[in-house]
Design an enzyme around this catalytic site. Sequence first.
Site, PDB file in Angstrom:
ATOM      1  N   TYR A  43      43.871  39.833  49.229  1.00  0.00           N
ATOM      2  CA  TYR A  43      43.751  39.481  50.643  1.00  0.00           C
ATOM      3  C   TYR A  43      45.133  39.561  51.326  1.00  0.00           C
ATOM      4  O   TYR A  43      45.233  39.760  52.522  1.00  0.00           O
ATOM      5  CB  TYR A  43      43.254  38.040  50.799  1.00  0.00           C
ATOM      6  CG  TYR A  43      41.792  37.779  50.533  1.00  0.00           C
ATOM      7  CD1 TYR A  43      40.949  38.745  49.984  1.00  0.00           C
ATOM      8  CD2 TYR A  43      41.240  36.531  50.840  1.00  0.00           C
ATOM      9  CE1 TYR A  43      39.610  38.468  49.733  1.00  0.00           C
ATOM     10  CE2 TYR A  43      39.912  36.249  50.606  1.00  0.00           C
ATOM     11  CZ  TYR A  43      39.090  37.202  50.052  1.00  0.00           C
ATOM     12  OH  TYR A  43      37.776  36.923  49.816  1.00  0.00           O
ATOM     13  N   GLY A  44      46.173  39.350  50.531  1.00  0.00           N
ATOM     14  CA  GLY A  44      47.516  39.104  51.073  1.00  0.00           C
ATOM     15  C   GLY A  44      48.163  40.260  51.795  1.00  0.00           C
ATOM     16  O   GLY A  44      49.177  40.095  52.460  1.00  0.00           O
ATOM     17  N   GLU A 152      47.948  39.899  37.555  1.00  0.00           N
ATOM     18  CA  GLU A 152      46.618  40.474  37.277  1.00  0.00           C
ATOM     19  C   GLU A 152      46.682  41.402  36.063  1.00  0.00           C
ATOM     20  O   GLU A 152      45.696  41.617  35.374  1.00  0.00           O
ATOM     21  CB  GLU A 152      46.087  41.232  38.498  1.00  0.00           C
ATOM     22  CG  GLU A 152      45.951  40.368  39.749  1.00  0.00           C
ATOM     23  CD  GLU A 152      44.531  39.889  40.046  1.00  0.00           C
ATOM     24  OE1 GLU A 152      43.581  40.563  39.630  1.00  0.00           O
ATOM     25  OE2 GLU A 152      44.390  38.830  40.684  1.00  0.00           O
ATOM     26  N   CYS A 186      51.602  30.981  46.727  1.00  0.00           N
ATOM     27  CA  CYS A 186      50.465  31.840  46.383  1.00  0.00           C
ATOM     28  C   CYS A 186      49.946  31.307  45.059  1.00  0.00           C
ATOM     29  O   CYS A 186      50.734  30.988  44.154  1.00  0.00           O
ATOM     30  CB  CYS A 186      50.947  33.275  46.225  1.00  0.00           C
ATOM     31  SG  CYS A 186      49.771  34.356  45.419  1.00  0.00           S
TER      32      CYS A 186
END
Length: 272
Positions: A43-44, A152, A186
């Site tokens: 989304y960032g 990730e 975050c």
Amino acid sequence: MTDGRAIGVFDSGLGGLTVVRELIKQMPNEDIVYFGDTGRVPYGTRSRETIKKYAAEDERFLLSHGVKLIIAACGTVSSVAADSARALPVPFFEMVTHAALSAVSATKNGKIGVIGTPATVSSGSHKREILKLMPKAEVTAASCPLFVPLVEEGWCSEDDIVVTETVRRYLAPVIEAGCDTLILGCTHYPVLERAISRVAGDGVRLINPGVAVSKAVADYIETAGLQNSGENKGKHKFYVSDKPDSFKSLASVLLGEELDDGRVEQVDLNDL
Ligand code: DGL
């Protein structure tokens, strides 16, 4: 009074699991329903409008599970879309105000660093909240777009040269400004905590917003008498919008426990 409904938590993907980890530590009896929008992460790097639209859809999914409150376990959503979420029919918790409070109580020299996604940093959300609480604070913010893909990918070790060099480059303005406190703005970043700490040095206190928000939620549940005291309590169910394989394999790093097949399910938000 007690309340057997689950706590609803959402994130753009995996990062919110660092918040779930804190929630479980502080409230082992609460059921949790988690939604990770793995099909649309990140989304960032997206526009404000898109982030708001995605957040509203994620919230609608959690509401369809009858949750008693919703936590946006995503720094980006908390920075960009928290205002629209305040109209939800259940209490809403975001990460920014709690992080700002913790940072202001921790700092000794009033110099506070913030790291987050590009959308979080350009929103100026942390700076606004910090200055409300401490008008003389000096806030230095830096966006770290490569941190999310590193996490990730499972590249998180403080002994990995790629990780430490990336951290060093992104943290340079924060170190140069002499910040003694650094908000991990975050939800992916707590996984890099050791690498960040090694680069920032012992004199810099790291703020994990998941710890503060979990405490705020625990206090709210206790004060409002909404604890779950049902049979078979403490169940945790995870939904994702893409195939669950990589979510499951990285969950052990972010959540600190293995997730078997029955606990992670792929859903299509269009089916709501
Ligand atoms: N979970 C997001 C956050 O906390 C990072 C990942 C993304 O860019 O969607 O800001």
